[in-house]
Write a protein that holds these residues in place. Structure first.
Motif, PDB file in Angstrom:
ATOM      1  N   GLU A 337      81.731  23.621  35.826  1.00  0.00           N
ATOM      2  CA  GLU A 337      80.696  23.041  35.333  1.00  0.00           C
ATOM      3  C   GLU A 337      81.242  21.867  34.518  1.00  0.00           C
ATOM      4  OE1 GLU A 337      78.953  25.778  32.338  1.00  0.00           O
ATOM      5  OE2 GLU A 337      78.214  27.047  34.005  1.00  0.00           O
ATOM      6  N   LEU A 338      82.350  21.563  34.049  1.00  0.00           N
ATOM      7  CA  LEU A 338      82.957  20.658  33.447  1.00  0.00           C
ATOM      8  C   LEU A 338      83.181  19.368  34.369  1.00  0.00           C
ATOM      9  CD1 LEU A 338      84.118  19.239  30.816  1.00  0.00           C
ATOM     10  CD2 LEU A 338      86.347  20.206  31.435  1.00  0.00           C
ATOM     11  N   ALA A 339      83.783  19.931  35.516  1.00  0.00           N
ATOM     12  CA  ALA A 339      83.937  19.026  36.697  1.00  0.00           C
ATOM     13  C   ALA A 339      82.732  18.314  37.210  1.00  0.00           C
ATOM     14  CB  ALA A 339      84.729  19.896  37.795  1.00  0.00           C
ATOM     15  N   ALA A 340      81.552  19.116  37.280  1.00  0.00           N
ATOM     16  CA  ALA A 340      80.431  18.689  37.685  1.00  0.00           C
ATOM     17  C   ALA A 340      79.722  17.537  36.680  1.00  0.00           C
ATOM     18  CB  ALA A 340      79.157  19.640  37.929  1.00  0.00           C
ATOM     19  N   GLY A 341      79.794  18.025  35.453  1.00  0.00           N
ATOM     20  CA  GLY A 341      79.503  16.872  34.291  1.00  0.00           C
ATOM     21  C   GLY A 341      80.491  15.765  34.489  1.00  0.00           C
ATOM     22  N   ILE A 342      81.592  15.671  34.820  1.00  0.00           N
ATOM     23  CA  ILE A 342      82.322  14.618  34.646  1.00  0.00           C
ATOM     24  C   ILE A 342      82.108  13.660  35.958  1.00  0.00           C
ATOM     25  CG2 ILE A 342      84.702  13.745  35.013  1.00  0.00           C
ATOM     26  CD1 ILE A 342      85.873  16.181  33.493  1.00  0.00           C
ATOM     27  N   ALA A 343      81.815  14.417  37.192  1.00  0.00           N
ATOM     28  CA  ALA A 343      81.484  13.774  38.267  1.00  0.00           C
ATOM     29  C   ALA A 343      80.435  13.101  38.099  1.00  0.00           C
ATOM     30  CB  ALA A 343      81.317  14.795  39.436  1.00  0.00           C
ATOM     31  N   HIS A 344      79.134  13.578  37.329  1.00  0.00           N
ATOM     32  CA  HIS A 344      78.019  13.023  37.090  1.00  0.00           C
ATOM     33  C   HIS A 344      77.982  11.734  36.255  1.00  0.00           C
ATOM     34  CE1 HIS A 344      73.501  12.768  36.663  1.00  0.00           C
ATOM     35  NE2 HIS A 344      73.742  12.561  35.288  1.00  0.00           N
ATOM     36  N   GLU A 345      79.134  11.957  35.170  1.00  0.00           N
ATOM     37  CA  GLU A 345      79.163  10.871  34.272  1.00  0.00           C
ATOM     38  C   GLU A 345      79.973   9.755  34.976  1.00  0.00           C
ATOM     39  OE1 GLU A 345      78.025  10.393  31.467  1.00  0.00           O
ATOM     40  OE2 GLU A 345      77.103  12.422  31.442  1.00  0.00           O
ATOM     41  N   ILE A 346      80.880  10.098  36.023  1.00  0.00           N
ATOM     42  CA  ILE A 346      81.558   8.781  36.783  1.00  0.00           C
ATOM     43  C   ILE A 346      80.626   8.401  37.829  1.00  0.00           C
ATOM     44  CG2 ILE A 346      83.531   8.485  38.494  1.00  0.00           C
ATOM     45  CD1 ILE A 346      84.874  10.582  36.940  1.00  0.00           C
ATOM     46  N   ASN A 347      79.665   8.851  38.221  1.00  0.00           N
ATOM     47  CA  ASN A 347      78.914   8.349  39.219  1.00  0.00           C
ATOM     48  C   ASN A 347      77.886   7.433  38.563  1.00  0.00           C
ATOM     49  OD1 ASN A 347      77.736   8.537  41.895  1.00  0.00           O
ATOM     50  ND2 ASN A 347      75.930   9.430  41.199  1.00  0.00           N
ATOM     51  N   ASN A 348      77.621   7.388  37.429  1.00  0.00           N
ATOM     52  CA  ASN A 348      76.520   6.184  36.859  1.00  0.00           C
ATOM     53  C   ASN A 348      77.525   4.839  36.755  1.00  0.00           C
ATOM     54  OD1 ASN A 348      74.468   7.940  36.677  1.00  0.00           O
ATOM     55  ND2 ASN A 348      75.103   8.629  34.586  1.00  0.00           N
ATOM     56  N   PRO A 349      78.568   4.917  36.182  1.00  0.00           N
ATOM     57  CA  PRO A 349      79.259   3.601  36.167  1.00  0.00           C
ATOM     58  C   PRO A 349      79.799   2.944  37.529  1.00  0.00           C
ATOM     59  CG  PRO A 349      80.544   5.261  35.158  1.00  0.00           C
ATOM     60  CD  PRO A 349      79.455   5.932  35.482  1.00  0.00           C
ATOM     61  N   VAL A 350      80.266   3.958  38.269  1.00  0.00           N
ATOM     62  CA  VAL A 350      80.459   3.662  39.489  1.00  0.00           C
ATOM     63  C   VAL A 350      79.275   2.939  40.404  1.00  0.00           C
ATOM     64  CG1 VAL A 350      80.998   4.416  42.015  1.00  0.00           C
ATOM     65  CG2 VAL A 350      82.071   5.236  40.166  1.00  0.00           C
ATOM     66  N   HIS A 397      78.924  12.608  44.690  1.00  0.00           N
ATOM     67  CA  HIS A 397      77.761  13.318  45.290  1.00  0.00           C
ATOM     68  C   HIS A 397      77.868  14.684  46.114  1.00  0.00           C
ATOM     69  CE1 HIS A 397      73.781  13.871  46.816  1.00  0.00           C
ATOM     70  NE2 HIS A 397      74.124  13.889  47.968  1.00  0.00           N
ATOM     71  N   LYS A 398      79.072  14.744  46.771  1.00  0.00           N
ATOM     72  CA  LYS A 398      79.524  15.778  47.515  1.00  0.00           C
ATOM     73  C   LYS A 398      79.837  16.849  46.411  1.00  0.00           C
ATOM     74  CE  LYS A 398      80.538  13.788  51.979  1.00  0.00           C
ATOM     75  NZ  LYS A 398      81.627  13.505  52.901  1.00  0.00           N
ATOM     76  N   LEU A 399      80.697  16.425  45.527  1.00  0.00           N
ATOM     77  CA  LEU A 399      81.037  17.516  44.615  1.00  0.00           C
ATOM     78  C   LEU A 399      79.926  18.001  43.676  1.00  0.00           C
ATOM     79  CD1 LEU A 399      83.544  18.700  43.015  1.00  0.00           C
ATOM     80  CD2 LEU A 399      83.836  16.539  41.480  1.00  0.00           C
ATOM     81  N   LEU A 400      78.946  17.331  43.335  1.00  0.00           N
ATOM     82  CA  LEU A 400      77.784  17.663  42.549  1.00  0.00           C
ATOM     83  C   LEU A 400      77.004  18.709  43.427  1.00  0.00           C
ATOM     84  CD1 LEU A 400      76.680  14.356  40.807  1.00  0.00           C
ATOM     85  CD2 LEU A 400      77.466  16.422  39.815  1.00  0.00           C
ATOM     86  N   SER A 401      76.930  18.350  44.731  1.00  0.00           N
ATOM     87  CA  SER A 401      76.094  19.095  45.710  1.00  0.00           C
ATOM     88  C   SER A 401      76.883  20.698  45.793  1.00  0.00           C
ATOM     89  CB  SER A 401      75.980  18.355  46.994  1.00  0.00           C
ATOM     90  OG  SER A 401      75.291  19.510  47.882  1.00  0.00           O
ATOM     91  N   PHE A 402      78.284  20.608  45.663  1.00  0.00           N
ATOM     92  CA  PHE A 402      78.974  21.829  45.853  1.00  0.00           C
ATOM     93  C   PHE A 402      78.830  22.537  44.728  1.00  0.00           C
ATOM     94  CE2 PHE A 402      82.816  24.206  45.272  1.00  0.00           C
ATOM     95  CZ  PHE A 402      82.521  25.266  46.665  1.00  0.00           C
ATOM     96  N   ALA A 403      78.914  22.137  43.486  1.00  0.00           N
ATOM     97  CA  ALA A 403      78.944  22.511  42.086  1.00  0.00           C
ATOM     98  C   ALA A 403      77.414  23.011  41.672  1.00  0.00           C
ATOM     99  CB  ALA A 403      79.625  21.755  40.999  1.00  0.00           C
ATOM    100  N   ARG A 404      76.600  22.589  42.283  1.00  0.00           N
ATOM    101  CA  ARG A 404      75.097  22.958  42.152  1.00  0.00           C
ATOM    102  C   ARG A 404      74.720  24.412  42.308  1.00  0.00           C
ATOM    103  NH1 ARG A 404      72.699  19.135  44.466  1.00  0.00           N
ATOM    104  NH2 ARG A 404      73.122  17.575  42.957  1.00  0.00           N
ATOM    105  N   LYS A 405      74.741  25.392  41.411  1.00  0.00           N
ATOM    106  CA  LYS A 405      74.688  26.987  41.730  1.00  0.00           C
ATOM    107  C   LYS A 405      73.506  27.093  41.992  1.00  0.00           C
ATOM    108  CE  LYS A 405      78.479  28.081  38.686  1.00  0.00           C
ATOM    109  NZ  LYS A 405      78.859  28.770  37.397  1.00  0.00           N
TER     110      LYS A 405
END
Length: 581
Positions: A337-350, A397-405
Motif C-alpha cells: 500500500e505504501l509503495a502504491a501511494g509513493i508510485a501515485h505521488e511520483i506519477n503526478n510530478p513526473v 502505472h503498471k505498479l499501481l495496476s498491480f497493487a490495486r487489490k
C-alpha cells in the motif's frame, strides 16, 4: 524465550502424564470388570454343567443297577411262585429253571438252591457241591428268614470269591422254605465299572456300613463313609454332590446316590484337577489374553500420549510459523500500500515534468534560435526528458495496476501482450539475479475475458518464485503460450525454469495456504494459494511438474469463447478500414 520453552516443555510433560493416567483408568477398569465378570460367570456355569453332567450320569447308572437288581429279584420271585403253585421235585425244578435262566441271561445267575427253615440247603443246582450246606449261622440267612425277599451284601462265603444272594421266602406243604440264587459278581460289577470319566473318575458301591460292594482301587476315608451312613442326605433319592479333601490334601469330587431296592449307595469319585481340566485350560488362556491386553494397554498408554503431544507440539510450531507468516503478510501488504501511494505521488510530478518539457520544446520552436550553438543539445535533452518521463509514468502505472487489490473488473485481454508487459516489469529483477526470461508466443492467440490485475498477480508471482529459486546460480525461464489441443477452447500458459526443482514430498502441498519452503521472513506461503484461487475463479486450472536438480514447470489452462475472437477480428478490420479512409 528460554522461560517460555521451559514452561511449554513442563506443560507437555504434565499433559503426557494426565493422558497416560486417563488411558490406563478408562482401559484397565472396563477390562478388569468384564474379565472378572466373565471369569466368574464361566466358572460358575462350567461348575454347574459338570455337576449336572456327573449327577445325571450317577443317577442314570443307579437306576440301571436298581433295574438290574429288581429284574433279577423278579425272576427269583417268579420261580418261587411257580414252586408254590405247582408241585415239582425240587431237583428237577431247580435244574429246569436254572437252565432256562442261563439261556435267557447268560452267566448272571450262578446257581439255585432250596433251604429249609433250619438253614440246611436240601436241594441245589449249580457248579458247586453245596447240597446239605448249613447256612443257619450265615448273616444273610438270618435276615432272609424273616422277610418275604432279601438281597444280601457282597461277601466271600463258602465259594471263596465275592458274590451276593437274592433270596425269596416260599411256603410249600405247610412249611417255610427259602429259594435263593447266587448272582455273578463279575456281571454286576461291570455295570458299575462302565462309569469312567477322565483319568481319575471312577464309580463304586458301598453298603450302609461303608464296605465296598464292587471292585475298586480307591481307598475310602472315614469322612466319605460317615456322609453315606447319614440317610438324611438322600431324601427323595436325590443325588448328592460334594467337594472333599483327603489326608494328603488332594481335593476331589464325591457324587453319591442311594439305590432304591437295596441299602446301597452309588459313589462317584474324581480329582478336582481332572474334573475341571478344561476349565483350568480356559482360565489359563483367559489369564494369558488378559495379560496380553494389559501389556497392550500399557504400551498404548505410554506411547500414544507421547505421539499425541508430539503432534500437538508440531501443530503449535506450525501455528507459530503461520502467525509469523501472517504478520509478515501484513507487513508486505502495508509495504504494498505504501509503495502504491509513493508510485501515485511520483506519477503526478513526473506528469508535470513531461508536460513542462513539451511546453519548453514548443517555445523553442517558436523562437528564432537558429544561431544558438546549443539548440540541438536543448532539443536532444528535451526529447530525453520526455522519453524518460513517459517511461517513469508507464512504470508507476503498471505498479499501481498491480497493487490495486479491488481491481477485479473483467476486460478483454490479449494474453501475449499482457505477458510482455509483465516480463518487462520483472526484467530488472531477473537481470539482477542472472536469470534470462525467454518467451514463446503462439500467433493468433485469442482475447479472453478476465481481470487484468488478477492475471498480472498470477504471472508475476510465478515468475518471482522461479527467480527466487535460481537466485544463487542463475538460469533460464521460458514462458510459452498456445491454444490447448487437449482441452477444447482453452489457452495454455506454461512457465518453466531450470532451477533446483521441488521435492516430491512437497508437490502435493505447494498450493496449501501458508506452506512455503523459503526461510522465515522471505515467504508467506500465500502466493501459490492465491494463484490457485484466482485460476479456479476464472474457470481454469493450474498444475505443476517438477524434478529435483532439473527444474519446475507450471501450466495454466484458461477457457475462452470463440465469439470473442470473431469480435476482435472484426474490430481490427474496422480499424484498418478507418485508417485507409
Amino acid at each position: 524465550m528460554e522461560q517460555t520453552l521451559a514452561d511449554r516443555d513442563l506443560f507437555y510433560q504434565v499433559l503426557i502424564r494426565k493422558i497416560t493416567v486417563l488411558l490406563m483408568v478408562i482401559s484397565f477398569l472396563p477390562l478388569m470388570v468384564i474379565t472378572g465378570t466373565l471369569f466368574y460367570r464361566f466358572n460358575l456355569t462350567y461348575t454347574e454343567k459338570i455337576q449336572a453332567h456327573i449327577s445325571e450320569l450317577v443317577q442314570r447308572h443307579s437306576q440301571n443297577i436298581d433295574t438290574f437288581l429288581l429284574e433279577k429279584l423278579g425272576n427269583i420271585r417268579y420261580l418261587a411262585h411257580q414252586f408254590e403253585t405247582k408241585q415239582h421235585t425240587p431237583k428237577v425244578f431247580l435244574q429246569k429253571h436254572l437252565k432256562m435262566l442261563k439261556k435267557e441271561y447268560g452267566d448272571v445267575f450262578t446257581d439255585l438252591g432250596l433251604i429249609n427253615k433250619s438253614g440246611i440247603q436240601f436241594s441245589y443246582e449249580g457248579p458247586f457241591k453245596f447240597e446239605n450246606a448249613d447256612y443257619s449261622n450265615a448273616q444273610w440267612f438270618k435276615k432272609a428268614i424273616d422277610k418275604p425277599f432279601y438281597i444280601s451284601d457282597v461277601f466271600v462265603g463258602l465259594r471263596g470269591h465275592p458274590h451276593f444272594i437274592i433270596a425269596v421266602k416260599i411256603q410249600s406243604n405247610g412249611s417255610d422254605y427259602i429259594l435263593r440264587s447266587t448272582i455273578n459278581f463279575t456281571a454286576f460289577n461291570f455295570l458299575v465299572e462302565n462309569i469312567h470319566i477322565g483319568k481319575t473318575g471312577i464309580a463304586f458301591i458301598i453298603n450302609s456300613e461303608g464296605r465296598l460292594q464292587t471292585k475298586t482301587d480307591i481307598g475310602l476315608k472315614q469322612s466319605i463313609i460317615t456322609s453315606m451312613l447319614d440317610r438324611n442326605c438322600y431324601k427323595n433319592n436325590e443325588t448328592v454332590f460334594a467337594k472333599k479333601q483327603d489326608a494328603s490334601g488332594n481335593k476331589y469330587l464325591c457324587v453319591t446316590s442311594m439305590l432304591k431296592n437295596i441299602d446301597w449307595v452309588m459313589v462317584f469319585r474324581q480329582d478336582l484337577n481332572d474334573a475341571f481340566r478344561d476349565l483350568r485350560k480356559t482360565q489359563i488362556l483367559t489369564l494369558g489374553i488378559f495379560l496380553l491386553g494389559c501389556i497392550a494397554i500399557l504400551f498404548v498408554s505410554f506411547t500414544l500420549p507421547r505421539n499425541i503431544v508430539k503432534l500437538i507440539s508440531k501443530a503449535d510450531t506450525k501455528s507459530e510459523a503461520m502467525t509469523k507468516q501472517v504478520v509478515e503478510s501484513g507487513k508486505l501488504a502495508t509495504i504494498g500500500e505504501l509503495a502504491a501511494g509513493i508510485a501515485h505521488e511520483i506519477n503526478n510530478p513526473v506528469a508535470i515534468m513531461v508536460e513542462e518539457a513539451g511546453w519548453i520544446e514548443d517555445l523553442l520552436g517558436e523562437e528564432d534560435l537558429k544561431e544558438c550553438e546549443n539548440l540541438d543539445e536543448f532539443t536532444r535533452a528535451l526529447k530525453q526528458i520526455n522519453t524518460q518521463g513517459k517511461r517513469c509514468k508507464e512504470i508507476t502505472h503498471k505498479l499501481l495496476s498491480f497493487a490495486r487489490k479491488t481491481d477485479s473488473t473483467v476486460n478483454d485481454v490479449q494474453i501475449n501482450d499482457a505477458i510482455k508487459e509483465m516480463v518487462i516489469l520483472t526484467g530488472k529483477m531477473a537481470n539482477y539475479n542472472n536469470v534470462i526470461i525467454e518467451t514463446k508466443f503462439q500467433e493468433g492467440i485469442p482475447y479472453i475475458q478476465i481481470s487484468p490485475s488478477e492475471l498480472q498477480q498470477v504471472i508475476i508471482n510465478l515468475i518471482n518464485n522461479a527467480i527466487d529459486a535460481m537466485e544463487k546460480s542463475g538460469g533460464t525461464i521460458i514462458i510459452e503460450t498456445k491454444i490447448s489441443r487437449i482441452e477444447k477452447n482453452h489457452l495454455v500458459i506454461s512457465i518453466e525454469d531450470n532451477g533446483p526443482g521441488i521435492a516430491k514430498d512437497n508437490l502435493d502441498r505447494i498450493f496449501d495456504p501458508f506452506f512455503t519452503t523459503k526461510a522465515v521472513g522471505k515467504g508467506t506461503g500465500l502466493g501459490l494459494s492465491i494463484c490457485y484461487g484466482i485460476i479456479q475463479k476464472m474457470g481454469g486450472k493450474i498444475d505443476v511438474h517438477s524434478q529435483v536438480s532439473i527444474g519446475t514447470k507450471f501450466r495454466i489452462w484458461i477457457p475462452f469463447q470463440e465469439n470473442i475472437i470473431e469480435n476482435k477480428d472484426n474490430e481490427k478490420e474496422s480499424d484498418k478500414q478507418g485508417e485507409l479512409t
